[in-house]
Design a protein around this motif. Structure first.
Motif, PDB file in Angstrom:
ATOM      1  N   PHE A 138       0.846  -1.194   0.000  1.00  0.00           N
ATOM      2  CA  PHE A 138       0.000   0.000   0.000  1.00  0.00           C
ATOM      3  C   PHE A 138       0.881   1.244   0.000  1.00  0.00           C
ATOM      4  O   PHE A 138       1.810   1.352   0.795  1.00  0.00           O
ATOM      5  CB  PHE A 138      -0.913  -0.035   1.225  1.00  0.00           C
ATOM      6  N   TRP A 167       0.169   0.733  10.452  1.00  0.00           N
ATOM      7  CA  TRP A 167      -0.350  -0.628  10.262  1.00  0.00           C
ATOM      8  C   TRP A 167       0.523  -1.697  10.933  1.00  0.00           C
ATOM      9  O   TRP A 167       0.046  -2.794  11.200  1.00  0.00           O
ATOM     10  CB  TRP A 167      -0.492  -0.907   8.769  1.00  0.00           C
ATOM     11  N   SER A 221      -3.152  -5.769   0.500  1.00  0.00           N
ATOM     12  CA  SER A 221      -4.578  -5.838   0.855  1.00  0.00           C
ATOM     13  C   SER A 221      -5.409  -4.961  -0.061  1.00  0.00           C
ATOM     14  O   SER A 221      -5.004  -3.861  -0.412  1.00  0.00           O
ATOM     15  CB  SER A 221      -4.761  -5.376   2.303  1.00  0.00           C
ATOM     16  N   PRO A 225     -10.731  -1.864   1.688  1.00  0.00           N
ATOM     17  CA  PRO A 225     -10.621  -0.406   1.860  1.00  0.00           C
ATOM     18  C   PRO A 225     -10.364  -0.039   3.325  1.00  0.00           C
ATOM     19  O   PRO A 225     -10.983  -0.603   4.223  1.00  0.00           O
ATOM     20  CB  PRO A 225     -11.980   0.129   1.403  1.00  0.00           C
ATOM     21  N   GLY A 250     -10.520   1.939   6.748  1.00  0.00           N
ATOM     22  CA  GLY A 250     -11.370   2.849   7.501  1.00  0.00           C
ATOM     23  C   GLY A 250     -12.782   2.988   6.954  1.00  0.00           C
ATOM     24  O   GLY A 250     -13.479   3.935   7.279  1.00  0.00           O
ATOM     25  N   ALA A 251     -13.226   2.023   6.143  1.00  0.00           N
ATOM     26  CA  ALA A 251     -14.570   2.103   5.552  1.00  0.00           C
ATOM     27  C   ALA A 251     -15.571   1.292   6.366  1.00  0.00           C
ATOM     28  O   ALA A 251     -16.716   1.120   5.965  1.00  0.00           O
ATOM     29  CB  ALA A 251     -14.535   1.592   4.115  1.00  0.00           C
ATOM     30  N   SER A 274     -10.438  -3.518   7.708  1.00  0.00           N
ATOM     31  CA  SER A 274      -9.145  -3.790   7.067  1.00  0.00           C
ATOM     32  C   SER A 274      -8.117  -4.194   8.118  1.00  0.00           C
ATOM     33  O   SER A 274      -7.193  -4.958   7.839  1.00  0.00           O
ATOM     34  CB  SER A 274      -8.668  -2.565   6.300  1.00  0.00           C
ATOM     35  N   ILE A 302      -5.854  -7.873   8.240  1.00  0.00           N
ATOM     36  CA  ILE A 302      -4.402  -8.023   8.416  1.00  0.00           C
ATOM     37  C   ILE A 302      -4.115  -8.969   9.585  1.00  0.00           C
ATOM     38  O   ILE A 302      -3.339  -9.923   9.466  1.00  0.00           O
ATOM     39  CB  ILE A 302      -3.740  -6.648   8.702  1.00  0.00           C
TER      40      ILE A 302
HETATM   41  P1  ADP Z   1     -11.007  -0.535   9.549  1.00  0.00           P
HETATM   42  O1  ADP Z   1     -10.468  -1.731  10.243  1.00  0.00           O
HETATM   43  O2  ADP Z   1     -12.458  -0.327   9.783  1.00  0.00           O
HETATM   44  O3  ADP Z   1     -10.681  -0.528   8.093  1.00  0.00           O
HETATM   45  P2  ADP Z   1      -9.142   0.746  11.273  1.00  0.00           P
HETATM   46  O4  ADP Z   1      -8.909   2.182  11.614  1.00  0.00           O
HETATM   47  O5  ADP Z   1      -9.374  -0.234  12.342  1.00  0.00           O
HETATM   48  O6  ADP Z   1     -10.314   0.733  10.190  1.00  0.00           O
HETATM   49  O7  ADP Z   1      -7.912   0.221  10.454  1.00  0.00           O
HETATM   50  C1  ADP Z   1      -7.389   0.967   9.377  1.00  0.00           C
HETATM   51  C2  ADP Z   1      -5.869   0.974   9.475  1.00  0.00           C
HETATM   52  O8  ADP Z   1      -5.373  -0.297   9.027  1.00  0.00           O
HETATM   53  C3  ADP Z   1      -5.217   1.986   8.586  1.00  0.00           C
HETATM   54  O9  ADP Z   1      -5.106   3.226   9.210  1.00  0.00           O
HETATM   55  C4  ADP Z   1      -3.858   1.373   8.359  1.00  0.00           C
HETATM   56  O10 ADP Z   1      -3.015   1.621   9.469  1.00  0.00           O
HETATM   57  C5  ADP Z   1      -4.123  -0.096   8.386  1.00  0.00           C
HETATM   58  N1  ADP Z   1      -4.170  -0.731   7.055  1.00  0.00           N
HETATM   59  C6  ADP Z   1      -5.224  -1.364   6.507  1.00  0.00           C
HETATM   60  N2  ADP Z   1      -4.891  -1.867   5.287  1.00  0.00           N
HETATM   61  C7  ADP Z   1      -3.596  -1.543   5.065  1.00  0.00           C
HETATM   62  C8  ADP Z   1      -2.654  -1.771   4.002  1.00  0.00           C
HETATM   63  N3  ADP Z   1      -2.988  -2.442   2.896  1.00  0.00           N
HETATM   64  N4  ADP Z   1      -1.385  -1.289   4.154  1.00  0.00           N
HETATM   65  C9  ADP Z   1      -1.054  -0.612   5.250  1.00  0.00           C
HETATM   66  N5  ADP Z   1      -1.874  -0.362   6.268  1.00  0.00           N
HETATM   67  C10 ADP Z   1      -3.127  -0.815   6.199  1.00  0.00           C
END
Ligand code: ADP
Ligand code: MG
Length: 386
Positions: free
Chosen positions: A73, A94, A121, A124, A126-127, A131, A135
């Motif tokens: 990402f 992340w 990944s 999306p 923060g949707a 996400s 992970i």
């Molecule tokens: P949600 O889990 O609802 O999507 P969160 O705030 O819990 O929202 O998680 C989002 C965070 O996950 C992002 O701010 C980022 O740190 C991390 N993240 C998710 N996908 C990726 C990715 N592909 N690469 C890097 N960080 C990621």
């Protein structure tokens, strides 16, 4: 959002980055919650499903305690850490998710070795599609196998919860990782959050001529954290006054009595949770008997309850829901914690474009940022790909 999707490409990229082939590639999906909002921490019922958007990790264990992490990402550089230094509340971005998982496994007495990891990944961020758990679930699946720990899904669920709650410091429940770890193609995950009992419930929207649209409003209102904490506090207060361990133990038949015991705000919060639990049970029952085309009214009622009783919607979510309904969706609701994030709209295939266009238009007219709209289908839970 881009993804290499191909497992071989990811493995090759890993080799280029870390100088050796990965031990394997694991994948875990994001999730959408069909119904059952803010019921999880009340030990109630939820009905999410694993979606066809996933986090993949290529991972190789090391013979020291170093950890090296890279995401495809954009904008993220290599993160280096050492397992012996892990402390809850430390680290940023992340990397806290894989490191939190390693820490939680260590806390459970598992001998976790250092590792190199490449993440890719297309969930999306923060949707409201989790996400972060995608992970965590991909990483914990990999480490569970490579360490030989062989923990059952129920334990992995608790370990990822511990990673999020304690290491990352996010007060999340067990829904997201349960869907990601235990989901299956074509099935929704009916989860009892009190005892982690899971029943898979067929949810084949396509066969009923329907699609489930996700409308990501791209907004995150600043009161999300405080709002969540105060809703939890209201639920705890309501349970205490009603003399139960959790609101899960209150049936709809007790709401009249509750109205004489609770202040107005607490009553509204309690009423949402109690009726929402009931709607989850009804949805499961109706899905089994009649299929997805019959749950629209329950989705609508869930939204109204969150908007008026739990008061966690926002103008963007209400507009997405109302516009979808006015343009042919058979049911729509906000999904996730609230104050922003996404709405879902169960829509006949023939109406899909009309709903999409109308929502985009209504957002433009209201002066909101353009939403992101896409379909999701119930997909396989976490697994090893290579
Ligand atoms: P949600 O889990 O609802 O999507 P969160 O705030 O819990 O929202 O998680 C989002 C965070 O996950 C992002 O701010 C980022 O740190 C991390 N993240 C998710 N996908 C990726 C990715 N592909 N690469 C890097 N960080 C990621
Ligand atoms: Mg998250």
């Amino acid at each position: 959002m881009t993804t290499t999707t191909d497992t071989g490409v990811l493995a090759a990229r890993f080799q280029e980055t870390f100088g050796a082939a990965p031990d394997g590639v694991w994948q875990a999906p994001g999730r959408v919650n069909l119904i059952g909002e803010h019921t999880d921490y009340n030990e109630g019922f939820v009905l999410p499903f694993a979606i066809d958007k996933t986090a993949k990790v290529a991972l190789r264990v090391r013979d020291d305690s170093a950890v090296r992490l890279l995401s495809t990402f954009g904008g993220h550089g290599l993160v280096e850490a050492d397992l012996s230094d892990l402390e809850p509340g430390t680290g940023e971005g992340w990397s806290r998710y894989p490191l939190g998982v390693a820490w939680a496994l260590k806390e459970r007495g598992i001998d976790v070795p250092g590792f190199d990891l490449l993440l890719d990944s297309d969930v999306p961020l923060g949707a409201g599609l989790s996400s972060s758990h995608a992970i965590e679930c991909a990483v914990i699946s990999a480490l569970n196998e490579l360490t030989g720990a062989g923990l059952p899904a129920e334990e992995l669920v608790l370990a990822t919860q511990c990673a999020e709650n304690v290491y990352v410091g996010a007060p999340t429940g067990i829904m997201d990782q349960s869907a990601s770890l235990r989901g299956a193609k074509g099935q929704a995950v009916f989860l009892d959050c009190r005892d982690q009992h899971v029943d898979l419930v067929p949810f084949d929207a396509e066969a009923s001529g329907l699609v489930l649209l996700v409308i990501d409003t791209k907004v995150s209102h600043s009161h999300a954290d405080g709002g969540y904490a105060s809703r939890r506090a209201s639920c705890e207060l309501g349970a205490e006054i009603l003399g139960v361990k959790a609101l899960r133990d209150v049936g709809v038949e007790r709401l009249e009595e509750a109205s004489g015991l609770l202040d107005e705000t607490t009553l509204k919060r309690v009423r949402h949770v109690v009726t929402e639990n009931d709607r989850v049970l009804q949805t499961v029952e109706v899905l089994g008997r009649k299929g997805p085309a019959s749950i629209g009214g329950l989705l609508d009622a869930s939204h109204v309850s969150m908007r008026d009783d739990f008061e966690i919607s926002c103008p963007e979510l209400d507009l997405a829901v109302d516009t979808s309904r006015a343009n042919g969706a058979i049911g729509a609701r906000m999904t996730g914690g609230g104050f922003g994030g996404s709405a879902i709209a169960l829509t006949p295939v023939g109406q899909e474009q009309q709903v999409r266009d109308a929502v985009v238009r209504s957002f433009a007219e209201a002066g909101y940022n353009a939403p992101d709209i896409f379909t999701v289908t119930p997909a396989a839970g976490a697994r090893r790909l290579a």
